[in-house]
Write a protein that holds these residues in place. Structure first.
Motif, mmCIF file in Angstrom:
data_model
loop_
_atom_site.group_PDB
_atom_site.id
_atom_site.type_symbol
_atom_site.label_atom_id
_atom_site.label_comp_id
_atom_site.label_asym_id
_atom_site.label_seq_id
_atom_site.Cartn_x
_atom_site.Cartn_y
_atom_site.Cartn_z
ATOM 1 N N PRO A 184 -22.305 3.897 -6.253
ATOM 2 C CA PRO A 184 -23.460 3.080 -6.633
ATOM 3 C C PRO A 184 -24.612 3.978 -7.080
ATOM 4 O O PRO A 184 -24.892 5.011 -6.465
ATOM 5 N N GLY A 185 -25.260 3.593 -8.170
ATOM 6 C CA GLY A 185 -26.405 4.356 -8.677
ATOM 7 C C GLY A 185 -26.038 5.579 -9.487
ATOM 8 O O GLY A 185 -26.918 6.299 -9.957
ATOM 9 N N ALA A 186 -24.753 5.839 -9.666
ATOM 10 C CA ALA A 186 -24.333 7.012 -10.426
ATOM 11 C C ALA A 186 -24.680 6.836 -11.900
ATOM 12 O O ALA A 186 -24.820 5.719 -12.404
ATOM 13 N N ASP A 187 -24.815 7.945 -12.614
ATOM 14 C CA ASP A 187 -25.118 7.934 -14.043
ATOM 15 C C ASP A 187 -23.830 7.664 -14.807
ATOM 16 O O ASP A 187 -23.070 8.579 -15.136
ATOM 17 N N ASP B 142 -11.685 19.538 -13.574
ATOM 18 C CA ASP B 142 -12.246 18.535 -14.481
ATOM 19 C C ASP B 142 -12.737 17.277 -13.772
ATOM 20 O O ASP B 142 -13.735 16.691 -14.188
ATOM 21 N N LEU B 143 -12.038 16.821 -12.733
ATOM 22 C CA LEU B 143 -12.396 15.538 -12.119
ATOM 23 C C LEU B 143 -13.229 15.675 -10.849
ATOM 24 O O LEU B 143 -14.281 15.033 -10.730
ATOM 25 N N TRP B 144 -12.763 16.436 -9.896
ATOM 26 C CA TRP B 144 -13.476 16.513 -8.618
ATOM 27 C C TRP B 144 -14.929 16.957 -8.760
ATOM 28 O O TRP B 144 -15.794 16.482 -8.015
ATOM 29 N N PRO B 145 -15.260 17.839 -9.698
ATOM 30 C CA PRO B 145 -16.673 18.238 -9.828
ATOM 31 C C PRO B 145 -17.584 17.187 -10.479
ATOM 32 O O PRO B 145 -18.806 17.349 -10.487
ATOM 33 N N GLY C 155 -20.896 11.615 -9.175
ATOM 34 C CA GLY C 155 -20.875 10.163 -9.218
ATOM 35 C C GLY C 155 -19.504 9.541 -9.050
ATOM 36 O O GLY C 155 -19.397 8.326 -8.938
ATOM 37 N N LEU C 156 -18.454 10.353 -9.047
ATOM 38 C CA LEU C 156 -17.131 9.803 -8.762
ATOM 39 C C LEU C 156 -17.020 9.673 -7.256
ATOM 40 O O LEU C 156 -17.099 10.656 -6.522
#
Length: 173
Positions: free
Chosen positions: A89-92, A137-140, A143-144
């Motif tokens: 929630p609130g992530a860009d 690529d994904l974990w960093p 907002g995920l």
């Protein structure tokens, strides 16, 4: 997730098709390289009339393009991975989408309902490639909130989908 609404491709209304339109779509789906002259012979119409019909189907968005079916394993990308993604929630969201779209192995990104917000499909070389995708690529990505990894064991084709849906379209007319 309301901001995701602006990113989703909007669907237009169904386009009315007649038997000739359906015949053209069926034939082009089998071989998109079929010439208009050949199509005209197969459906007993003039070449210019077939050309006009195809152009109308393209303008209406029924025919969105012509494609090549690729054997991904032959290109060195035999691993198909599905990764459902939850966004915090609130992530860009704009930044997350920009980051995900920049990953070269991303084949498709779909907004979904349920526990997750997005479903990403990636084409990869092997286990090491998957490890790199996840760790670098994904974990960093800020907002995920949560991701999972589903490895494909192989694709199970559903032959005749276009014919079945075109037949349904006929029944609905």
């Amino acid at each position: 997730m309301a901001s995701l609404a602006g990113e989703i491709e909007r669907q237009g209304p169904a386009v009315p098709l007649d038997d000739i339109d359906r015949a053209l779509i069926r034939r082009l789906s089998v071989d998109p390289r079929t010439s208009q002259r050949q199509l005209a012979r197969e459906i007993n119409m003039s070449g210019p009339t077939v050309g006009e019909r195809i152009a109308r189907l393209e303008r209406a968005g029924v025919i969105r393009g012509y494609t090549v079916s690729v054997d991904w394993a032959a290109l060195g990308f035999p691993v198909l991975v599905y990764i459902p993604i939850s966004i915090a929630p609130g992530a860009d969201l704009a930044q997350i989408l920009t980051t995900l779209r920049a990953i070269p192995e991303l084949e498709e990104l779909t907004a979904v309902t349920g526990t997750y917000d997005l479903m990403a499909r990636f084409r990869l070389r092997d286990h090491t490639h998957l490890q790199t995708l996840l760790l670098e690529d994904l974990w960093p990505v800020e907002g995920l909130q949560r991701i999972e990894t589903f490895l494909s064991l192989g694709e199970v084709p559903a032959p005749g989908l276009l014919d079945r849906l075109l037949d349904q379209h006929t029944a609905d007319d």
